[in-house]
Design a protein around this motif. Structure first.
Motif, PDB file in Angstrom:
ATOM      1  N   ASP A 168       5.794  -3.142  50.146  1.00 52.26           N
ATOM      2  CA  ASP A 168       4.728  -3.029  48.937  1.00 52.26           C
ATOM      3  C   ASP A 168       3.362  -3.239  49.318  1.00 52.26           C
ATOM      4  O   ASP A 168       2.592  -2.513  48.632  1.00 52.26           O
ATOM      5  CB  ASP A 168       5.092  -3.931  47.579  1.00 52.26           C
ATOM      6  N   TYR A 196      -1.086 -14.057  48.666  1.00 55.59           N
ATOM      7  CA  TYR A 196      -0.029 -13.214  47.734  1.00 55.59           C
ATOM      8  C   TYR A 196       1.145 -13.345  48.497  1.00 55.59           C
ATOM      9  O   TYR A 196       2.533 -13.443  47.684  1.00 55.59           O
ATOM     10  CB  TYR A 196      -0.523 -11.871  47.651  1.00 55.59           C
ATOM     11  N   SER A 237      -1.770 -13.341  41.391  1.00 49.32           N
ATOM     12  CA  SER A 237      -2.757 -12.102  41.088  1.00 49.32           C
ATOM     13  C   SER A 237      -2.455 -10.987  41.981  1.00 49.32           C
ATOM     14  O   SER A 237      -1.909 -10.807  42.941  1.00 49.32           O
ATOM     15  CB  SER A 237      -3.867 -12.746  41.567  1.00 49.32           C
ATOM     16  N   GLU A 238      -3.220  -9.997  41.546  1.00 52.13           N
ATOM     17  CA  GLU A 238      -2.937  -8.600  42.235  1.00 52.13           C
ATOM     18  C   GLU A 238      -3.671  -8.884  43.465  1.00 52.13           C
ATOM     19  O   GLU A 238      -4.684  -9.370  43.646  1.00 52.13           O
ATOM     20  CB  GLU A 238      -3.311  -7.539  41.380  1.00 52.13           C
ATOM     21  N   GLU A 266      -5.023  -5.767  46.854  1.00 51.65           N
ATOM     22  CA  GLU A 266      -5.288  -4.373  47.476  1.00 51.65           C
ATOM     23  C   GLU A 266      -4.697  -4.150  48.667  1.00 51.65           C
ATOM     24  O   GLU A 266      -5.059  -5.164  49.525  1.00 51.65           O
ATOM     25  CB  GLU A 266      -6.489  -3.715  47.170  1.00 51.65           C
ATOM     26  N   TRP A 292      -3.661   0.750  47.814  1.00 51.53           N
ATOM     27  CA  TRP A 292      -2.603   0.544  46.604  1.00 51.53           C
ATOM     28  C   TRP A 292      -3.035  -0.738  45.892  1.00 51.53           C
ATOM     29  O   TRP A 292      -3.187  -1.586  46.710  1.00 51.53           O
ATOM     30  CB  TRP A 292      -1.504   0.904  46.887  1.00 51.53           C
ATOM     31  N   ILE A 293      -2.756  -0.904  44.668  1.00 55.36           N
ATOM     32  CA  ILE A 293      -3.154  -2.014  44.090  1.00 55.36           C
ATOM     33  C   ILE A 293      -1.421  -2.806  43.866  1.00 55.36           C
ATOM     34  O   ILE A 293      -0.677  -2.098  43.256  1.00 55.36           O
ATOM     35  CB  ILE A 293      -3.675  -1.924  42.542  1.00 55.36           C
ATOM     36  N   VAL A 294      -0.941  -4.047  44.343  1.00 58.08           N
ATOM     37  CA  VAL A 294       0.137  -4.380  44.290  1.00 58.08           C
ATOM     38  C   VAL A 294      -0.042  -5.702  43.238  1.00 58.08           C
ATOM     39  O   VAL A 294      -0.921  -6.642  43.344  1.00 58.08           O
ATOM     40  CB  VAL A 294       0.554  -4.941  45.547  1.00 58.08           C
ATOM     41  N   ARG A 295       0.919  -5.800  42.184  1.00 56.91           N
ATOM     42  CA  ARG A 295       1.003  -6.860  41.198  1.00 56.91           C
ATOM     43  C   ARG A 295       2.208  -7.605  41.186  1.00 56.91           C
ATOM     44  O   ARG A 295       3.446  -6.929  41.704  1.00 56.91           O
ATOM     45  CB  ARG A 295       0.771  -6.260  39.737  1.00 56.91           C
ATOM     46  N   PRO A 296       2.292  -8.933  41.300  1.00 56.73           N
ATOM     47  CA  PRO A 296       3.334  -9.510  41.326  1.00 56.73           C
ATOM     48  C   PRO A 296       4.418  -9.573  40.110  1.00 56.73           C
ATOM     49  O   PRO A 296       5.641  -9.639  40.267  1.00 56.73           O
ATOM     50  CB  PRO A 296       2.862 -11.044  41.178  1.00 56.73           C
ATOM     51  N   ARG A 297       4.076  -9.110  39.154  1.00 59.01           N
ATOM     52  CA  ARG A 297       5.163  -9.198  37.943  1.00 59.01           C
ATOM     53  C   ARG A 297       5.320  -7.600  37.910  1.00 59.01           C
ATOM     54  O   ARG A 297       4.467  -6.636  37.980  1.00 59.01           O
ATOM     55  CB  ARG A 297       4.188  -9.433  36.508  1.00 59.01           C
ATOM     56  N   ARG A 304      -5.773   3.635  40.384  1.00 60.92           N
ATOM     57  CA  ARG A 304      -6.485   2.129  40.612  1.00 60.92           C
ATOM     58  C   ARG A 304      -7.694   2.449  39.707  1.00 60.92           C
ATOM     59  O   ARG A 304      -8.787   3.246  39.881  1.00 60.92           O
ATOM     60  CB  ARG A 304      -7.029   2.456  42.226  1.00 60.92           C
TER      61      ARG A 304
END
Length: 494
Positions: free
Chosen positions: A58, A97, A114-115, A117, A122-127, A406
């Motif tokens: 990811d 992260y 937290s998210e 980049e 690309w922005i990756v988020r944990p949830r 984004r």
């Protein structure tokens, strides 16, 4: 009415060992000068290797080497990683992260985090993506030029805004997943059953059109549209695409087996099933003294290769007990010591053939074909339809695509060929850029990881096929390194 009593099982019992012995993660930038070592030491469970690889995938990280061991109820892994520019991981937010994402709480969905980049923007988020945010649309169909453009146009006309999408093509088949918002309702998912049914019917008409049965009749039954709950993470979408395309492949495998004795040779049916096997070599052997089946994979190296093979083995219900993965120049070598989830090894030729077919297809379907074009512009409804329409009008066919947002920007990449699958003429590309906008559409240059690997060995780049050279046993290397690996992991701090 008679009461029925059932025993109570604590829902947290399955994670008891993980809570007693939480994963220990170490990001080591000191041992190697050319890469960062990501070391993980954890209680073992089925699918844990795929979870680890998904996190790194990811983040658009390149895994050049990996040593894996999971015997005795314990999991140990070392990943050699860089970003796609060949740099070590020095961004503290990225390191934090990874440590959180590979930790027990985040993987059970309880971590806040937290998210971040990635190096590709690309922005990756944990949830995971919430099912209340978007509607997910899964589609499988026979591939044809302009298919993605037709789908995007229908979605735009129906008032569905494409927030993100991933689309793959392989062996005349196509699969795609779209996350859409309902513009007519002011955003959010499509809520009304009548509207859901209408959208599904209109898309079904598109993917079911122009199906021919002159070569592979079973593919005609594979066209389908399904609205589903969104899954979290880019790699989860890609795993679902693997599953969708594997389901289509099963029909082709069965059809080839039925026809192999009726006007078609065994070699011809095998070629249809396996595709361009000149770029992939797979051998399956037995390790009787240790009770494993050994799967050796040799192919061209590329990002996300490890994810594709581990994902396929996991979805086929195989457990990876030990593995070594390495790359040299443009060649990737992977060796897996596996058993089926029920403890059995690959004893029959039919089992070996199914695993071989699945791995070959998984490796080939993500391989880049054609010219890569990157898009970055303001996000708006109908953008995907407009871009792909220009592609279609200039005779370009989309081999694969990945689109996302984004903030207020829409970013994405397309691999395009002409309608015959050949390279695109530079004049055509320039016409497309002018119509879409030169600041919006850019031709992607050769990635740093590929240029470095190509320049390391002229012999590797002299041909596209994987040479069948005498190979050494990576298994022997693994057993020799296990003690050293254990020592390295012994100093990991939670």
């Amino acid at each position: 009415m008679e009461s029925v009593y059932e025993p109570y099982f604590d829902p947290d019992f399955d994670s008891l060992i993980e809570r007693i012995h939480p994963p220990r993660v170490c990001i080591d930038n000191d041992t190697r000068q050319d890469c960062t070592l990501v070391k993980v030491d954890s209680a073992n469970k089925h699918g844990i290797l795929l979870e680890m690889v998904q996190v790194l995938t990811d983040l658009d990280l390149v895994i050049s080497k990996s040593y894996i061991s999971s015997d005795g109820g314990w999991f140990m892994d070392v990943f050699h990683v860089t970003d796609q520019l060949g740099h070590k991981l020095t961004d503290q937010s990225l390191i934090h992260y990874i440590q959180q994402a590979l930790g027990a709480e985040t993987r059970r969905g309880k971590g806040k985090g937290s998210e971040v980049e990635t190096c590709l923007g690309w922005i990756v988020r944990p949830r995971p993506v919430s099912s209340t945010d978007y509607t997910a649309i899964e589609m499988t169909a026979l591939d044809r030029p302009g298919l993605l453009s037709e789908i995007a146009a229908v979605l735009a006309n129906l008032g569905c805004h494409v927030v993100s999408s991933v689309a793959w093509t392989h062996n005349d088949r196509a699969a795609s997943i779209f996350y859409v918002e309902d513009v007519l309702s002011g955003g959010g998912p499509i809520c009304y059953p009548e509207r859901l049914s209408h959208v599904e019917k209109q898309l079904d008409n598109v993917v079911g059109a122009h199906h021919h049965h002159h070569q592979l009749p079973e593919l005609g039954r594979s066209a389908a549209v399904r609205l589903s709950t969104p899954v979290g993470g880019r790699s989860q979408m890609e795993r679902r695409l693997h599953q969708l395309m594997s389901a289509m492949d099963l029909g082709v495998y069965d059809w080839c087996c039925c026809c192999s004795g009726d006007g078609m040779t065994e070699e011809e049916s095998r070629d249809i099933v396996r595709g361009s096997t000149s770029e992939v070599s797979i051998d399956i052997e037995s390790c009787n003294e240790r009770g494993y089946s050994v799967v050796n994979v040799r192919s061209k190296d590329r990002p996300k290769l490890l994810f594709d093979t581990v994902c396929t083995l996991t979805d086929m219900k195989y457990v990876v007990f030990h593995a070594t993965v390495s790359s040299k120049a443009s060649l990737a070598v992977q060796e897996y010591y596996i058993r089926h989830l029920d403890g059995c090894t690959l004893d029959t030729e039919a089992e070996k053939r199914i695993v071989t077919q699945g791995l070959v297809a998984a490796i080939e379907r993500r391989a880049s074909h054609g010219l890569r074009l990157d898009v970055c512009t303001g996000n708006r409804v109908g953008l995907l339809s407009d871009v792909t329409r220009v592609f279609r009008e200039h005779g370009l066919s989309v081999a694969s695509a990945e689109i996302g947002t984004r903030g207020e920007r829409a970013i994405g990449s397309f691999h395009v060929t002409d309608v015959s699958g050949n390279e695109v003429d530079s004049k055509t590309v320039e016409l497309v850029r002018r119509e879409i906008g030169g600041t919006i559409l850019e031709v992607q240059k050769i990635p740093a990881w590929l240029s470095r690997s190509s320049s390391c060995s002229s012999s590797s780049s002299s041909g596209s096929s994987v040479e069948k050279r005498p190979r050494f046993s990576l298994g022997g290397l693994l057993w020799a390194k296990l003690e050293r690996l254990s020592n390295n992991l012994g100093s990991i701090r939670p």
